[in-house]
Write a protein that holds these residues in place. Structure first.
Motif, mmCIF file in Angstrom:
data_model
loop_
_atom_site.group_PDB
_atom_site.id
_atom_site.type_symbol
_atom_site.label_atom_id
_atom_site.label_comp_id
_atom_site.label_asym_id
_atom_site.label_seq_id
_atom_site.Cartn_x
_atom_site.Cartn_y
_atom_site.Cartn_z
ATOM 1 N N ALA A 221 1.077 -0.818 -0.267
ATOM 2 C CA ALA A 221 -0.027 -0.241 -0.677
ATOM 3 C C ALA A 221 0.562 1.022 0.053
ATOM 4 N N TRP A 222 2.097 1.039 0.651
ATOM 5 C CA TRP A 222 2.620 2.111 1.231
ATOM 6 C C TRP A 222 4.180 2.328 -0.637
ATOM 7 N N ILE A 223 4.219 1.674 -0.575
ATOM 8 C CA ILE A 223 5.645 1.738 -1.512
ATOM 9 C C ILE A 223 4.437 1.934 -2.767
ATOM 10 N N SER A 224 3.339 1.197 -3.470
ATOM 11 C CA SER A 224 2.874 1.943 -4.076
ATOM 12 C C SER A 224 2.252 3.396 -4.740
ATOM 13 N N LEU A 225 2.258 3.658 -3.138
ATOM 14 C CA LEU A 225 1.849 4.516 -3.257
ATOM 15 C C LEU A 225 2.543 5.473 -3.497
ATOM 16 N N PHE A 226 3.521 5.374 -2.959
ATOM 17 C CA PHE A 226 5.149 6.542 -3.376
ATOM 18 C C PHE A 226 5.978 6.366 -4.403
ATOM 19 N N SER A 227 5.760 5.030 -4.965
ATOM 20 C CA SER A 227 5.901 5.156 -6.621
ATOM 21 C C SER A 227 5.351 6.165 -7.646
ATOM 22 N N VAL A 228 3.653 5.997 -7.606
ATOM 23 C CA VAL A 228 3.057 6.451 -8.351
ATOM 24 C C VAL A 228 3.047 8.331 -8.249
ATOM 25 N N THR A 229 3.391 8.470 -6.905
ATOM 26 C CA THR A 229 4.149 9.596 -6.777
ATOM 27 C C THR A 229 4.744 10.366 -7.168
ATOM 28 N N ALA A 230 6.367 9.921 -7.379
ATOM 29 C CA ALA A 230 7.708 9.752 -7.619
ATOM 30 C C ALA A 230 7.173 9.265 -8.918
ATOM 31 N N ALA A 231 6.597 8.766 -10.066
ATOM 32 C CA ALA A 231 6.526 8.853 -11.198
ATOM 33 C C ALA A 231 5.851 9.997 -11.875
ATOM 34 N N ASP A 232 5.016 10.318 -10.964
ATOM 35 C CA ASP A 232 4.368 11.515 -12.222
ATOM 36 C C ASP A 232 5.058 13.310 -11.382
ATOM 37 N N VAL A 233 6.365 12.912 -10.484
ATOM 38 C CA VAL A 233 6.955 14.001 -10.253
ATOM 39 C C VAL A 233 8.324 14.408 -11.450
ATOM 40 N N VAL A 234 8.852 12.275 -11.603
ATOM 41 C CA VAL A 234 10.180 12.187 -12.896
ATOM 42 C C VAL A 234 9.204 12.577 -14.125
ATOM 43 N N VAL A 235 7.815 12.548 -14.539
ATOM 44 C CA VAL A 235 7.719 12.769 -16.085
ATOM 45 C C VAL A 235 7.060 14.448 -15.608
ATOM 46 N N ARG A 236 7.168 14.759 -14.594
ATOM 47 C CA ARG A 236 6.762 16.971 -14.695
ATOM 48 C C ARG A 236 7.693 17.883 -14.954
ATOM 49 N N LEU A 237 9.033 16.738 -14.149
ATOM 50 C CA LEU A 237 10.295 17.869 -14.067
ATOM 51 C C LEU A 237 10.833 17.095 -15.365
ATOM 52 N N LEU A 238 10.894 15.929 -16.027
ATOM 53 C CA LEU A 238 10.795 16.161 -17.335
ATOM 54 C C LEU A 238 10.312 17.431 -18.366
ATOM 55 N N SER A 239 9.070 16.963 -18.682
ATOM 56 C CA SER A 239 7.977 17.352 -19.704
ATOM 57 C C SER A 239 8.432 19.120 -19.335
ATOM 58 N N MET A 240 8.737 19.500 -17.743
ATOM 59 C CA MET A 240 9.362 21.029 -17.666
ATOM 60 C C MET A 240 10.543 21.514 -17.585
ATOM 61 N N GLY A 241 11.158 20.119 -18.478
ATOM 62 C CA GLY A 241 12.584 20.717 -18.457
ATOM 63 C C GLY A 241 14.009 20.713 -17.281
ATOM 64 N N VAL A 242 12.772 20.173 -16.002
ATOM 65 C CA VAL A 242 14.095 20.881 -14.804
ATOM 66 C C VAL A 242 15.438 19.848 -14.933
ATOM 67 N N ILE A 243 15.461 18.444 -15.613
ATOM 68 C CA ILE A 243 15.657 17.276 -15.496
ATOM 69 C C ILE A 243 15.802 16.509 -16.749
ATOM 70 N N GLN A 244 17.067 16.265 -16.994
ATOM 71 C CA GLN A 244 16.692 15.348 -18.545
ATOM 72 C C GLN A 244 16.912 13.522 -18.807
ATOM 73 N N ASP A 245 16.537 13.579 -18.986
ATOM 74 C CA ASP A 245 16.789 12.051 -19.112
ATOM 75 C C ASP A 245 18.096 11.826 -19.379
ATOM 76 N N VAL A 246 17.925 10.205 -18.918
ATOM 77 C CA VAL A 246 18.941 9.331 -18.949
ATOM 78 C C VAL A 246 18.457 8.244 -19.714
ATOM 79 N N ARG A 247 18.870 7.810 -20.901
ATOM 80 C CA ARG A 247 19.412 6.185 -21.473
ATOM 81 C C ARG A 247 20.073 5.439 -20.924
ATOM 82 N N PHE A 248 19.292 5.258 -20.797
ATOM 83 C CA PHE A 248 20.224 2.938 -20.226
ATOM 84 C C PHE A 248 20.675 1.933 -21.547
ATOM 85 N N LEU A 249 19.895 3.005 -22.481
ATOM 86 C CA LEU A 249 19.288 1.231 -23.736
ATOM 87 C C LEU A 249 18.926 2.040 -24.471
#
Ligand code: FES
Length: 249
Positions: A221-249
Motif C-alpha cells: 500500500a505504501w510503496i505503491s503510493l510513493f511509486s505513483v507519486t515519484a513517477a508523476d514527479v519524474v515525468v513532470r520534471l522531464l516535461s518542464m525541462g528541469v531534468i534531462q532523461d537518462v537513457r540506459f539502453l
C-alpha cells in the motif's frame, strides 16, 4: 482485560496506561497520507506536464480529454484508484487512527463513544470495496500499456529514467491490487473443502500464493503510493525541462 477496558473507557481522548510511543504510528500515517495526498491533488489540478514523449504519468492514465469535462481529466481518472484506496481494509484502519483518532491506537481512549461502525452512511459505503477492486484491476490494463509505451522509443526498445519509474509504479500497484483481502477471498473464499475436487485444490493453491502477498499488503500500500507519486514527479520534471532523461539502453 477489565483493567484495559477501564483504562480506555474514559471520556478523554488518549487516556491510556501505555508507556510506549503509541502515537508515532498514527502521526507517521497522517504525515505520509497528508503529504502524498496534497501533492497528488496539486498534480491532478495542474492539467499540464503529465506527458513527456512516450512517458505518461500514472496520475493521468488513461489519457482522456472529454469535452464535457472542463476541469482537469485527472479528477475523473483518479476516481477508481481513490475509491479503491479509501475503502481498502488496511487504509481504513490507518486513516481512522491517524485522522479520526477513533481510536488512535489499541488500548488508548477515544474522543467519542458514538462510533457506529460501518453500518450507517457514509461509512457503510466502505462495503463497496470489492467493486472498487474490479475497477482497479481494469485500470491496471491501461497502466501496463503505459509501461509498454515507456519502453518503446522512436528508434525501438529502450530503457530510460522514466521507463524505470513508470514500471516501478505499475509493478507496485499490481502487487498492492493482488494482495487485496477481497481478491484473496475471491480466489479462495466460499469453499467448504479445499481438497474435494480438482478445482478446489487449484483454488487452494492460488489462495496460498495470494495469502503470501496479502501478508505484505500494508507494505505494498505504501510503496505503491510513493511509486505513483515519484513517477508523476519524474515525468513532470522531464516535461518542464528541469531534468534531462537518462537513457540506459
Ligand atoms: Fe486493501 Fe483491498 S484490502 S486494497
Amino acid at each position: 482485560m477489565a483493567q484495559v477496558a477501564e483504562a480506555v473507557s474514559g471520556r478523554d481522548s488518549r487516556a491510556t496506561d501505555r508507556r510506549d510511543a503509541w502515537w508515532l504510528a498514527p502521526v507517521a500515517v497522517a504525515a505520509g497520507l497528508g503529504i502524498t495526498g496534497l501533492y497528488l491533488f496539486w498534480a491532478a489540478f495542474q492539467n499540464a506536464h503529465f506527458r513527456f514523449g512516450n512517458y505518461l504519468s500514472p496520475v493521468y492514465s488513461p489519457e482522456i480529454h472529454p469535452s464535457w469535462w472542463p476541469p482537469s481529466p485527472a479528477f475523473l481518472i483518479l476516481i477508481p484508484p481513490l475509491l479503491f484506496r479509501t475503502t481498502c481494509y488496511y487504509y481504513r484502519k490507518a486513516y481512522y487512527r491517524a485522522f479520526f483518532w477513533d481510536p488512535p491506537a489499541c488500548a488508548v481512549g477515544e474522543p467519542s463513544r458514538k462510533y457506529t461502525g460501518e453500518t450507517k452512511f457514509p461509512f457503510i459505503m466502505q462495503n463497496m470495496h470489492r467493486f472498487a477492486l474490479y475497477l482497479a484491476i481494469f485500470w491496471l490494463i491501461f497502466l501496463w500499456y503505459d509501461v509498454y509505451e515507456a519502453f518503446h522509443f522512436e528508434n525501438g526498445f529502450g530503457i530510460g529514467l522514466g521507463s524505470i519509474f513508470i514500471l516501478l509504479s505499475t509493478l507496485t500497484l499490481t502487487l498492492y491490487t493482488f494482495s487485496c483481502h477481497s481478491w484473496r477471498h475471491i480466489v479462495g473464499g466460499k469453499l467448504d473443502c479445499f481438497s474435494c475436487s480438482a478445482s478446489a485444490r487449484a483454488r487452494h493453491g492460488l489462495w496460498q500464493r495470494f495469502t503470501g502477498l496479502n501478508e505484505r499488503h500494508q507494505l505494498y500500500a505504501w510503496i505503491s503510493l510513493f511509486s505513483v507519486t515519484a513517477a508523476d514527479v519524474v515525468v513532470r520534471l522531464l516535461s518542464m525541462g528541469v531534468i534531462q532523461d537518462v537513457r540506459f539502453l
